[in-house]
Each structure stands twice: as C-alpha cells, then as structure tokens.
Write a protein that holds these residues in place. Structure first.
Motif, mmCIF file in Angstrom:
data_model
loop_
_atom_site.group_PDB
_atom_site.id
_atom_site.type_symbol
_atom_site.label_atom_id
_atom_site.label_comp_id
_atom_site.label_asym_id
_atom_site.label_seq_id
_atom_site.Cartn_x
_atom_site.Cartn_y
_atom_site.Cartn_z
ATOM 1 N N GLU A 286 0.832 -1.211 0.000
ATOM 2 C CA GLU A 286 0.000 0.000 0.000
ATOM 3 C C GLU A 286 0.863 1.256 0.000
ATOM 4 O O GLU A 286 0.471 2.276 -0.556
ATOM 5 C CB GLU A 286 -0.947 0.019 1.200
ATOM 6 N N ASN A 287 2.029 1.191 0.601
ATOM 7 C CA ASN A 287 2.913 2.351 0.673
ATOM 8 C C ASN A 287 3.623 2.634 -0.642
ATOM 9 O O ASN A 287 4.101 3.747 -0.847
ATOM 10 C CB ASN A 287 3.962 2.171 1.769
ATOM 11 N N ILE A 288 3.708 1.638 -1.516
ATOM 12 C CA ILE A 288 4.414 1.851 -2.792
ATOM 13 C C ILE A 288 3.496 1.659 -4.007
ATOM 14 O O ILE A 288 3.962 1.617 -5.127
ATOM 15 C CB ILE A 288 5.655 0.935 -2.903
ATOM 16 N N ARG A 289 2.190 1.576 -3.757
ATOM 17 C CA ARG A 289 1.241 1.359 -4.850
ATOM 18 C C ARG A 289 1.374 2.414 -5.945
ATOM 19 O O ARG A 289 1.359 2.107 -7.129
ATOM 20 C CB ARG A 289 -0.195 1.315 -4.330
ATOM 21 N N ALA A 290 1.520 3.689 -5.582
ATOM 22 C CA ALA A 290 1.635 4.765 -6.578
ATOM 23 C C ALA A 290 2.853 4.544 -7.472
ATOM 24 O O ALA A 290 2.788 4.780 -8.684
ATOM 25 C CB ALA A 290 1.726 6.119 -5.889
ATOM 26 N N ILE A 291 3.930 4.063 -6.915
ATOM 27 C CA ILE A 291 5.137 3.807 -7.706
ATOM 28 C C ILE A 291 4.916 2.612 -8.629
ATOM 29 O O ILE A 291 5.283 2.635 -9.804
ATOM 30 C CB ILE A 291 6.346 3.558 -6.774
ATOM 31 N N ILE A 292 4.298 1.558 -8.114
ATOM 32 C CA ILE A 292 4.047 0.357 -8.913
ATOM 33 C C ILE A 292 3.122 0.671 -10.085
ATOM 34 O O ILE A 292 3.332 0.190 -11.204
ATOM 35 C CB ILE A 292 3.432 -0.759 -8.032
ATOM 36 N N GLU A 293 2.106 1.498 -9.842
ATOM 37 C CA GLU A 293 1.114 1.802 -10.874
ATOM 38 C C GLU A 293 1.480 3.004 -11.753
ATOM 39 O O GLU A 293 0.732 3.370 -12.637
ATOM 40 C CB GLU A 293 -0.249 2.039 -10.204
ATOM 41 N N TRP A 294 2.614 3.605 -11.511
ATOM 42 C CA TRP A 294 3.055 4.761 -12.274
ATOM 43 C C TRP A 294 3.323 4.351 -13.720
ATOM 44 O O TRP A 294 4.085 3.431 -13.983
ATOM 45 C CB TRP A 294 4.339 5.300 -11.658
ATOM 46 N N GLU A 295 2.688 5.050 -14.624
ATOM 47 C CA GLU A 295 2.885 4.736 -16.041
ATOM 48 C C GLU A 295 4.252 5.222 -16.505
ATOM 49 O O GLU A 295 4.713 6.286 -16.099
ATOM 50 C CB GLU A 295 1.790 5.397 -16.883
ATOM 51 N N ALA A 296 4.841 4.443 -17.396
ATOM 52 C CA ALA A 296 6.144 4.838 -17.947
ATOM 53 C C ALA A 296 5.957 6.062 -18.850
ATOM 54 O O ALA A 296 4.981 6.148 -19.575
ATOM 55 C CB ALA A 296 6.742 3.678 -18.743
ATOM 56 N N PRO A 297 6.892 7.014 -18.792
ATOM 57 C CA PRO A 297 6.790 8.196 -19.653
ATOM 58 C C PRO A 297 6.813 7.787 -21.128
ATOM 59 O O PRO A 297 7.508 6.852 -21.517
ATOM 60 C CB PRO A 297 8.013 9.011 -19.297
ATOM 61 N N LYS A 298 6.040 8.535 -21.929
ATOM 62 C CA LYS A 298 5.954 8.217 -23.370
ATOM 63 C C LYS A 298 6.691 9.247 -24.239
ATOM 64 O O LYS A 298 7.036 8.956 -25.360
ATOM 65 C CB LYS A 298 4.488 8.143 -23.770
ATOM 66 N N ILE A 299 6.887 10.448 -23.694
ATOM 67 C CA ILE A 299 7.598 11.481 -24.456
ATOM 68 C C ILE A 299 8.706 12.067 -23.591
ATOM 69 O O ILE A 299 8.669 11.980 -22.359
ATOM 70 C CB ILE A 299 6.617 12.593 -24.932
ATOM 71 N N VAL A 300 9.651 12.696 -24.229
ATOM 72 C CA VAL A 300 10.847 13.214 -23.543
ATOM 73 C C VAL A 300 10.471 14.241 -22.473
ATOM 74 O O VAL A 300 11.038 14.251 -21.389
ATOM 75 C CB VAL A 300 11.819 13.826 -24.582
ATOM 76 N N ASP A 301 9.496 15.111 -22.748
ATOM 77 C CA ASP A 301 9.121 16.138 -21.767
ATOM 78 C C ASP A 301 8.591 15.548 -20.461
ATOM 79 O O ASP A 301 8.778 16.122 -19.396
ATOM 80 C CB ASP A 301 8.053 17.083 -22.358
ATOM 81 N N GLU A 302 7.959 14.384 -20.503
ATOM 82 C CA GLU A 302 7.481 13.740 -19.289
ATOM 83 C C GLU A 302 8.642 13.248 -18.417
ATOM 84 O O GLU A 302 8.538 13.188 -17.206
ATOM 85 C CB GLU A 302 6.552 12.572 -19.631
ATOM 86 N N VAL A 303 9.745 12.889 -19.038
ATOM 87 C CA VAL A 303 10.925 12.421 -18.307
ATOM 88 C C VAL A 303 11.567 13.596 -17.569
ATOM 89 O O VAL A 303 12.011 13.462 -16.458
ATOM 90 C CB VAL A 303 11.934 11.748 -19.264
ATOM 91 N N LYS A 304 11.553 14.767 -18.213
ATOM 92 C CA LYS A 304 12.145 15.951 -17.590
ATOM 93 C C LYS A 304 11.355 16.335 -16.391
ATOM 94 O O LYS A 304 11.780 16.824 -15.424
ATOM 95 C CB LYS A 304 12.186 17.108 -18.576
#
Length: 141
Positions: A123-141
C-alpha cells in the motif's frame, strides 16, 4: 505483544526537576508524561535494559512498542509469560487494552512482518508500482 502508553517512573532524586506551577498549585511528575522530550529514547533504554536477557531471542523494542515473536502459539505463550514476569519484577505493567496478542501478520512502519519474513507494505508503494512509464521526452524531464 504490542503495547502503548507505558509508564516510566522518574528517579526519586530528580522528581523535583519535573516541577511545574499552575494557578491551582505546585506539582511534580512521578512518572514520565507521554509527550515529554526524549520519552521514546528513555523508554527504549529502559526496556532494552529490563528485557536484555530476551532481546533478539524473542523480543525486540522499537520506538515505543515491544514485539514478542515465536515459532508457534505454544512457544509464544511461554515467551509472553517470561516478558510479563520480568516486567512485573521491575514494576512495569502493560495496559492490556492497548496490546495485540497472537498476531500472524503485523503492519509496522511501512513493512509487513509475518512468518514469511519482512516485506514492504505494498500500500505504501502502490503509486510507484502503478506509475505509467513516460511516453515522451518532456514527461521524463
């Protein structure tokens, strides 16, 4: 056993240091109040000293909790009796309404402790587990 609201007696010769005055009179603490500075450190020091014969064998003190662990319920009853007997010898008493006994799984400080071992509480790491991988370069920044 997991316990809260412990009472730690103040040494007779230093009770005067806890003195305070109100409009109703002058008072001194004879036991440490829960929110007193360094309460947790004092409690851990006291309990580690009192429970020293059993530490890391079947008892651990973390912050203001006492954990008694065993391989089975029969062994746990013996361990619990030994800890309570030792505490009574030192005039320390558990508030049983704040204790949990015979737990098969304990959620504590972001972890789950069970007979399988210690694991991160999902429950403490659910947000990290469900975090979608970035699709464009600006999302990584």
């Amino acid at each position: 056993m997991r316990s809260r609201n412990h009472r730690v007696r103040i040494k007779e010769e230093v009770i005067y240091k806890s003195a305070f005055r109100t409009r109703y009179g002058h008072y001194e603490f004879v036991v440490l109040p829960f929110d007193l500075t360094n309460y947790t450190a004092n409690f851990m020091c006291l309990m580690n000293s009192v429970l020293h014969p059993y530490l890391e064998k079947f008892v651990i003190v973390i912050i203001d909790d006492i954990f008694i662990y065993s391989k089975n319920e029969e062994e746990n009853v013996k361990h619990l009796a030994a800890v309570l007997r030792l505490m009574r010898e030192h005039q320390l008493y558990a508030n049983f309404s704040k204790c949990d006994f015979f737990q098969r799984k304990v959620h504590y400080l972001g972890h789950v402790v069970s007979k399988e071992g210690i694991a991160v509480d999902l429950e403490n790491i659910r947000a990290i587990i469900e975090w979608e991988a970035p699709k464009i370069v600006d999302e990584v920044k």
